[in-house]
Design a protein around this motif. Structure first.
Motif, PDB file in Angstrom:
ATOM      1  N   ASP A   1       0.839  -1.193   0.000  1.00  0.00           N
ATOM      2  CA  ASP A   1       0.000   0.000   0.000  1.00  0.00           C
ATOM      3  C   ASP A   1       0.877   1.247   0.000  1.00  0.00           C
ATOM      4  O   ASP A   1       1.975   1.246   0.578  1.00  0.00           O
TER       5      ASP A   1
ATOM      6  N   ARG B   1      -0.200   9.202  -4.066  1.00  0.00           N
ATOM      7  CA  ARG B   1      -1.445   9.427  -4.803  1.00  0.00           C
ATOM      8  C   ARG B   1      -1.294  10.580  -5.785  1.00  0.00           C
ATOM      9  O   ARG B   1      -1.856  10.543  -6.888  1.00  0.00           O
TER      10      ARG B   1
ATOM     11  N   SER C   1      -5.512   4.203 -10.162  1.00  0.00           N
ATOM     12  CA  SER C   1      -6.817   4.688  -9.713  1.00  0.00           C
ATOM     13  C   SER C   1      -7.241   3.820  -8.543  1.00  0.00           C
ATOM     14  O   SER C   1      -6.685   2.722  -8.331  1.00  0.00           O
ATOM     15  N   ASP C   2      -8.194   4.292  -7.760  1.00  0.00           N
ATOM     16  CA  ASP C   2      -8.765   3.460  -6.715  1.00  0.00           C
ATOM     17  C   ASP C   2      -9.496   2.299  -7.375  1.00  0.00           C
ATOM     18  O   ASP C   2     -10.259   2.487  -8.331  1.00  0.00           O
TER      19      ASP C   2
ATOM     20  N   GLY D   1     -11.929  -0.894  -6.465  1.00  0.00           N
ATOM     21  CA  GLY D   1     -12.733  -1.696  -5.564  1.00  0.00           C
ATOM     22  C   GLY D   1     -13.132  -3.012  -6.219  1.00  0.00           C
ATOM     23  O   GLY D   1     -12.763  -3.298  -7.368  1.00  0.00           O
TER      24      GLY D   1
ATOM     25  N   ASP E   1     -14.700  -2.785  -9.660  1.00  0.00           N
ATOM     26  CA  ASP E   1     -13.993  -1.952 -10.642  1.00  0.00           C
ATOM     27  C   ASP E   1     -13.029  -2.750 -11.510  1.00  0.00           C
ATOM     28  O   ASP E   1     -11.960  -2.255 -11.888  1.00  0.00           O
TER      29      ASP E   1
ATOM     30  N   THR F   1      -7.352  -5.366  -5.390  1.00  0.00           N
ATOM     31  CA  THR F   1      -7.983  -4.087  -5.096  1.00  0.00           C
ATOM     32  C   THR F   1      -7.005  -3.195  -4.323  1.00  0.00           C
ATOM     33  O   THR F   1      -5.975  -3.651  -3.834  1.00  0.00           O
TER      34      THR F   1
ATOM     35  N   GLU G   1      -6.154   1.321  -3.095  1.00  0.00           N
ATOM     36  CA  GLU G   1      -6.192   2.729  -3.455  1.00  0.00           C
ATOM     37  C   GLU G   1      -5.110   3.041  -4.491  1.00  0.00           C
ATOM     38  O   GLU G   1      -4.137   2.289  -4.639  1.00  0.00           O
ATOM     39  N   ALA G   2      -5.300   4.137  -5.202  1.00  0.00           N
ATOM     40  CA  ALA G   2      -4.276   4.585  -6.144  1.00  0.00           C
ATOM     41  C   ALA G   2      -2.942   4.707  -5.413  1.00  0.00           C
ATOM     42  O   ALA G   2      -2.864   5.282  -4.328  1.00  0.00           O
TER      43      ALA G   2
ATOM     44  N   THR H   1      -1.192   1.808  -4.859  1.00  0.00           N
ATOM     45  CA  THR H   1      -0.939   0.434  -4.429  1.00  0.00           C
ATOM     46  C   THR H   1      -0.211  -0.315  -5.547  1.00  0.00           C
ATOM     47  O   THR H   1      -0.492  -0.121  -6.726  1.00  0.00           O
TER      48      THR H   1
ATOM     49  N   ARG I   1     -16.451   3.526 -11.862  1.00  0.00           N
ATOM     50  CA  ARG I   1     -15.241   4.324 -12.035  1.00  0.00           C
ATOM     51  C   ARG I   1     -14.274   3.605 -12.961  1.00  0.00           C
ATOM     52  O   ARG I   1     -13.925   2.445 -12.706  1.00  0.00           O
TER      53      ARG I   1
ATOM     54  N   ARG J   1     -10.987   2.073 -14.465  1.00  0.00           N
ATOM     55  CA  ARG J   1      -9.835   1.520 -13.754  1.00  0.00           C
ATOM     56  C   ARG J   1      -8.563   1.702 -14.574  1.00  0.00           C
ATOM     57  O   ARG J   1      -8.479   1.313 -15.736  1.00  0.00           O
TER      58      ARG J   1
END
Length: 264
Positions: A21, A26, A145-146, A148, A151, A198, A200-201, A203, A222, A224
């Protein structure tokens, strides 16, 4: 604080990947994503322009991408997983399969591993991999990008690298083509648990080169943005080393070849 823990390294050997992570900032992901949005030809603020399920972009070496690939935390992790001096610092990231929310079949959602040599052949199913992973030290997934669960996160079969090592071993230096590896649809790895990449941006997933993985359709809202570059070796992986200084990548292969396959 930049180093992987012993448990993370053990997880990489056993499961074939480690998730880091905040591997890059970001803000760097935001800068890179702005460049990628421009090159898609689509409007980030107008979903009506998102007319394709996936857009494949090429190699990117601009500053945000070079910065993302060469942070201290990543360099330390690469030293630990591959070995200091045994890998080449990435100068570009790519390709970028940018996935958009869509009910269309993206046409590329099959289980596979990434080949590592023979890529001069125009038939990509003739590209090859061998048990020493000639030409590839790692598969890397950079989240710009984030991402999930809905996504279109990359699907990973945890531990599948061990099955592939055993499949490649009898083929020796010549290895197998992607066509040969995929002949049974990677059924020998179907019993492995599925993990979604999965995060967050910023990672990054560092994956064993034999890890079986797959794309999937995007059912979220969103787009990806993800890069999937190889880590290139500075020297070949070796499954027999004087002094026994094996990297975790090599340890995983050696361990797979010394054990019976797990029950299905």
């Amino acid at each position: 604080m930049n180093e992987l823990s012993r448990s993370q390294i053990e997880h990489f050997i056993a499961e074939g990947f480690v998730r880091i992570d905040a591997a890059f900032p970001r803000s760097v992901a935001d800068e890179g994503r702005a460049i990628l949005w421009r090159d898609t030809g689509m409007d980030p603020n107008d979903p009506k322009t998102w007319t394709k399920p996936v857009v494949r972009l090429g190699l990117y070496g601009q500053r945000p991408f070079a910065d993302a690939a060469n942070t201290p935390v990543l360099r330390a992790a690469l030293d630990q997983l591959v070995g200091r001096g045994r890998w080449l610092p990435p100068t570009v990231l790519g390709t970028f399969p940018v996935r958009f929310p869509s009910h269309e079949d993206p046409g590329d959602a099959g289980w596979h591993i990434d080949a590592s040599f023979g890529t001069e052949n125009p038939d990509f199913m003739s590209w090859r991999a061998n048990v020493a992973s000639r030409g590839r030290a790692l598969l890397m997934l950079f989240l710009f990008s984030d991402v999930g669960e809905s996504d279109a996160p990359t699907r990973i079969r945890a531990g599948s690298h061990l099955d592939i090592a055993r499949q490649l071993a009898p083929a020796g230096e010549q290895g197998l083509t992607l066509r040969e590896l995929a002949a049974n649809g990677f059924e020998e790895t179907a019993h492995r648990p599925e993990v979604l990449a999965t995060g967050e941006a910023g990672t990054v997933y560092l994956c064993h080169p034999f890890l079986v993985h797959s794309a999937q359709p995007h059912r979220g809202t969103r787009p990806r943005f993800l890069a999937q570059p190889p880590l290139l070796p500075a020297e070949p992986l070796r499954l027999e080393r004087e002094g026994g200084e094996y990297s975790p990548v090599e340890q995983a292969i050696r361990g797979a070849l010394s054990r019976r396959p797990d029950p299905g």
